[in-house]
Design a protein around this motif. Structure first.
Motif, PDB file in Angstrom:
ATOM      1  N   GLY A 116      63.645  90.676 -43.186  1.00  0.00           N
ATOM      2  CA  GLY A 116      62.933  91.787 -42.562  1.00  0.00           C
ATOM      3  C   GLY A 116      61.539  91.994 -43.112  1.00  0.00           C
ATOM      4  N   GLY A 117      61.204  91.302 -44.188  1.00  0.00           N
ATOM      5  CA  GLY A 117      59.900  91.456 -44.807  1.00  0.00           C
ATOM      6  C   GLY A 117      58.821  90.624 -44.133  1.00  0.00           C
ATOM      7  N   SER A 118      57.629  90.666 -44.728  1.00  0.00           N
ATOM      8  CA  SER A 118      56.466  89.978 -44.161  1.00  0.00           C
ATOM      9  C   SER A 118      55.745  89.165 -45.227  1.00  0.00           C
ATOM     10  CB  SER A 118      55.486  91.004 -43.584  1.00  0.00           C
ATOM     11  OG  SER A 118      56.077  91.738 -42.541  1.00  0.00           O
ATOM     12  N   LEU A 119      55.102  88.117 -44.763  1.00  0.00           N
ATOM     13  CA  LEU A 119      54.233  87.299 -45.609  1.00  0.00           C
ATOM     14  C   LEU A 119      53.065  86.813 -44.761  1.00  0.00           C
ATOM     15  CD1 LEU A 119      56.535  84.851 -47.666  1.00  0.00           C
ATOM     16  CD2 LEU A 119      55.092  86.675 -48.591  1.00  0.00           C
ATOM     17  N   LYS A 120      51.948  86.539 -45.408  1.00  0.00           N
ATOM     18  CA  LYS A 120      50.815  85.943 -44.700  1.00  0.00           C
ATOM     19  C   LYS A 120      50.431  84.645 -45.396  1.00  0.00           C
ATOM     20  CE  LYS A 120      46.169  86.743 -42.915  1.00  0.00           C
ATOM     21  NZ  LYS A 120      45.062  87.728 -42.722  1.00  0.00           N
ATOM     22  N   LEU A 121      50.409  83.569 -44.635  1.00  0.00           N
ATOM     23  CA  LEU A 121      49.977  82.268 -45.138  1.00  0.00           C
ATOM     24  C   LEU A 121      48.519  82.032 -44.763  1.00  0.00           C
ATOM     25  CD1 LEU A 121      53.028  80.003 -44.204  1.00  0.00           C
ATOM     26  CD2 LEU A 121      52.660  81.360 -46.269  1.00  0.00           C
ATOM     27  N   SER A 122      47.810  81.402 -45.668  1.00  0.00           N
ATOM     28  CA  SER A 122      46.418  81.038 -45.430  1.00  0.00           C
ATOM     29  C   SER A 122      46.228  79.565 -45.737  1.00  0.00           C
ATOM     30  CB  SER A 122      45.482  81.859 -46.332  1.00  0.00           C
ATOM     31  OG  SER A 122      45.657  83.241 -46.138  1.00  0.00           O
ATOM     32  N   CYS A 123      45.275  78.962 -45.043  1.00  0.00           N
ATOM     33  CA  CYS A 123      44.975  77.545 -45.261  1.00  0.00           C
ATOM     34  C   CYS A 123      43.491  77.352 -45.040  1.00  0.00           C
ATOM     35  CB  CYS A 123      45.777  76.690 -44.292  1.00  0.00           C
ATOM     36  SG  CYS A 123      45.292  74.951 -44.246  1.00  0.00           S
ATOM     37  N   ALA A 124      42.846  76.693 -45.980  1.00  0.00           N
ATOM     38  CA  ALA A 124      41.417  76.458 -45.858  1.00  0.00           C
ATOM     39  C   ALA A 124      41.108  74.992 -46.111  1.00  0.00           C
ATOM     40  CB  ALA A 124      40.652  77.335 -46.844  1.00  0.00           C
ATOM     41  N   ALA A 125      40.097  74.498 -45.420  1.00  0.00           N
ATOM     42  CA  ALA A 125      39.680  73.103 -45.560  1.00  0.00           C
ATOM     43  C   ALA A 125      38.517  72.998 -46.543  1.00  0.00           C
ATOM     44  CB  ALA A 125      39.270  72.535 -44.212  1.00  0.00           C
ATOM     45  N   SER A 126      38.482  71.912 -47.268  1.00  0.00           N
ATOM     46  CA  SER A 126      37.363  71.630 -48.155  1.00  0.00           C
ATOM     47  C   SER A 126      36.838  70.237 -47.857  1.00  0.00           C
ATOM     48  CB  SER A 126      37.812  71.704 -49.619  1.00  0.00           C
ATOM     49  OG  SER A 126      38.797  70.726 -49.883  1.00  0.00           O
ATOM     50  N   GLY A 127      35.655  69.935 -48.354  1.00  0.00           N
ATOM     51  CA  GLY A 127      35.120  68.601 -48.165  1.00  0.00           C
ATOM     52  C   GLY A 127      34.221  68.468 -46.959  1.00  0.00           C
ATOM     53  N   GLY A 128      33.487  69.545 -46.633  1.00  0.00           N
ATOM     54  CA  GLY A 128      32.530  69.449 -45.543  1.00  0.00           C
ATOM     55  C   GLY A 128      33.034  70.064 -44.252  1.00  0.00           C
ATOM     56  N   LYS A 129      32.227  69.992 -43.211  1.00  0.00           N
ATOM     57  CA  LYS A 129      32.589  70.533 -41.906  1.00  0.00           C
ATOM     58  C   LYS A 129      33.234  69.430 -41.072  1.00  0.00           C
ATOM     59  CE  LYS A 129      31.436  74.069 -40.374  1.00  0.00           C
ATOM     60  NZ  LYS A 129      32.164  75.375 -40.264  1.00  0.00           N
ATOM     61  N   HIS A 130      34.296  69.812 -40.349  1.00  0.00           N
ATOM     62  CA  HIS A 130      35.055  68.786 -39.641  1.00  0.00           C
ATOM     63  C   HIS A 130      35.234  69.067 -38.169  1.00  0.00           C
ATOM     64  CE1 HIS A 130      36.274  68.984 -43.907  1.00  0.00           C
ATOM     65  NE2 HIS A 130      36.016  67.696 -43.844  1.00  0.00           N
ATOM     66  N   GLY A 131      35.028  70.303 -37.751  1.00  0.00           N
ATOM     67  CA  GLY A 131      35.183  70.630 -36.338  1.00  0.00           C
ATOM     68  C   GLY A 131      36.573  70.363 -35.822  1.00  0.00           C
ATOM     69  N   PHE A 132      37.570  70.876 -36.505  1.00  0.00           N
ATOM     70  CA  PHE A 132      38.949  70.646 -36.073  1.00  0.00           C
ATOM     71  C   PHE A 132      39.172  71.197 -34.682  1.00  0.00           C
ATOM     72  CE2 PHE A 132      39.937  68.938 -39.994  1.00  0.00           C
ATOM     73  CZ  PHE A 132      39.767  69.815 -41.049  1.00  0.00           C
ATOM     74  N   ILE A 133      39.795  70.393 -33.821  1.00  0.00           N
ATOM     75  CA  ILE A 133      40.051  70.834 -32.453  1.00  0.00           C
ATOM     76  C   ILE A 133      41.332  71.659 -32.369  1.00  0.00           C
ATOM     77  CG2 ILE A 133      38.741  68.952 -31.431  1.00  0.00           C
ATOM     78  CD1 ILE A 133      41.385  67.530 -30.885  1.00  0.00           C
ATOM     79  N   LEU A 134      42.194  71.508 -33.374  1.00  0.00           N
ATOM     80  CA  LEU A 134      43.462  72.234 -33.390  1.00  0.00           C
ATOM     81  C   LEU A 134      43.867  72.440 -34.839  1.00  0.00           C
ATOM     82  CD1 LEU A 134      45.626  73.121 -31.159  1.00  0.00           C
ATOM     83  CD2 LEU A 134      46.901  71.108 -31.902  1.00  0.00           C
ATOM     84  N   MET A 135      44.341  73.629 -35.162  1.00  0.00           N
ATOM     85  CA  MET A 135      44.894  73.905 -36.489  1.00  0.00           C
ATOM     86  C   MET A 135      46.237  74.594 -36.299  1.00  0.00           C
ATOM     87  SD  MET A 135      41.626  75.039 -38.816  1.00  0.00           S
ATOM     88  CE  MET A 135      42.437  74.557 -40.359  1.00  0.00           C
ATOM     89  N   GLY A 136      47.140  74.356 -37.231  1.00  0.00           N
ATOM     90  CA  GLY A 136      48.455  74.961 -37.056  1.00  0.00           C
ATOM     91  C   GLY A 136      49.321  74.860 -38.284  1.00  0.00           C
ATOM     92  N   TRP A 137      50.587  75.231 -38.068  1.00  0.00           N
ATOM     93  CA  TRP A 137      51.577  75.245 -39.128  1.00  0.00           C
ATOM     94  C   TRP A 137      52.848  74.529 -38.677  1.00  0.00           C
ATOM     95  CZ3 TRP A 137      50.335  77.159 -43.864  1.00  0.00           C
ATOM     96  CH2 TRP A 137      49.203  77.979 -43.943  1.00  0.00           C
ATOM     97  N   TYR A 138      53.414  73.783 -39.582  1.00  0.00           N
ATOM     98  CA  TYR A 138      54.725  73.179 -39.428  1.00  0.00           C
ATOM     99  C   TYR A 138      55.566  73.636 -40.613  1.00  0.00           C
ATOM    100  CZ  TYR A 138      52.977  69.991 -35.833  1.00  0.00           C
ATOM    101  OH  TYR A 138      52.456  69.470 -34.683  1.00  0.00           O
ATOM    102  N   ARG A 139      56.876  73.468 -40.494  1.00  0.00           N
ATOM    103  CA  ARG A 139      57.752  73.799 -41.616  1.00  0.00           C
ATOM    104  C   ARG A 139      58.893  72.799 -41.711  1.00  0.00           C
ATOM    105  NH1 ARG A 139      60.500  79.444 -39.316  1.00  0.00           N
ATOM    106  NH2 ARG A 139      61.863  78.462 -37.735  1.00  0.00           N
ATOM    107  N   GLN A 140      59.412  72.668 -42.923  1.00  0.00           N
ATOM    108  CA  GLN A 140      60.546  71.790 -43.148  1.00  0.00           C
ATOM    109  C   GLN A 140      61.621  72.565 -43.889  1.00  0.00           C
ATOM    110  OE1 GLN A 140      59.613  68.021 -44.983  1.00  0.00           O
ATOM    111  NE2 GLN A 140      61.588  67.155 -44.381  1.00  0.00           N
ATOM    112  N   PRO A 141      62.658  72.996 -43.160  1.00  0.00           N
ATOM    113  CA  PRO A 141      63.766  73.701 -43.813  1.00  0.00           C
ATOM    114  C   PRO A 141      64.551  72.752 -44.713  1.00  0.00           C
ATOM    115  CG  PRO A 141      63.750  74.086 -41.434  1.00  0.00           C
ATOM    116  CD  PRO A 141      62.829  72.953 -41.708  1.00  0.00           C
ATOM    117  N   PRO A 142      65.298  73.269 -45.663  1.00  0.00           N
ATOM    118  CA  PRO A 142      66.074  72.403 -46.555  1.00  0.00           C
ATOM    119  C   PRO A 142      67.023  71.502 -45.775  1.00  0.00           C
ATOM    120  CG  PRO A 142      66.116  74.681 -47.325  1.00  0.00           C
ATOM    121  CD  PRO A 142      65.448  74.687 -45.982  1.00  0.00           C
ATOM    122  N   GLY A 143      66.963  70.203 -46.015  1.00  0.00           N
ATOM    123  CA  GLY A 143      67.858  69.251 -45.382  1.00  0.00           C
ATOM    124  C   GLY A 143      67.533  68.932 -43.934  1.00  0.00           C
TER     125      GLY A 143
END
Length: 116
Positions: A15-42
């Motif tokens: 029932g709680g909340s969390l906020k994930l953040s992700c930042a790129a380093s190493g110059g400008k890249h012009g990403f056309i898509l950014m997102g999140w994936y997850r891998q549950p145990p097993g």
């Protein structure tokens, strides 16, 4: 060389909340898509959410209505607000970025554990 770094994982009660953040380093890249994936145990890595450079959002059915993705294109950052978390949201969460040319870029992963 582009790198993605994730922040914000941790332990939260159901029932709680969390906020994930992700930042790129190493110059400008012009990403056309950014997102999140997850891998549950097993289990295999699975899609969670994505947002295009035009701001079009896409969600997996299991998180729709509970998770919200956003991005700051100027900072080449992507965020995900996760609400009403459930035990089956427990997983390692990975940031992903798609370039116009070249392979997808992945972060190192951040652990999210939902447990009482």
């Amino acid at each position: 060389q582009v790198q993605l770094v994730e922040f914000g994982g941790g332990l939260v009660q159901p029932g709680g909340s969390l906020k994930l953040s992700c930042a790129a380093s190493g110059g400008k890249h012009g990403f056309i898509l950014m997102g999140w994936y997850r891998q549950p145990p097993g289990n295999e890595r699975e899609f969670v959410a994505s947002i295009s450079s035009a701001g079009i959002e896409n969600y997996a059915g299991a998180v729709k209505g509970r998770f919200t993705i956003s991005r700051d294109s100027a900072k080449e950052a992507v965020y995900m607000e996760m609400n009403n978390l459930r035990p089956d949201d427990t997983a390692v969460y990975y940031c992903n970025a798609r370039q116009l040319i070249g392979p997808d870029v992945w972060g190192q992963g951040t652990q999210v554990t939902v447990s009482s």
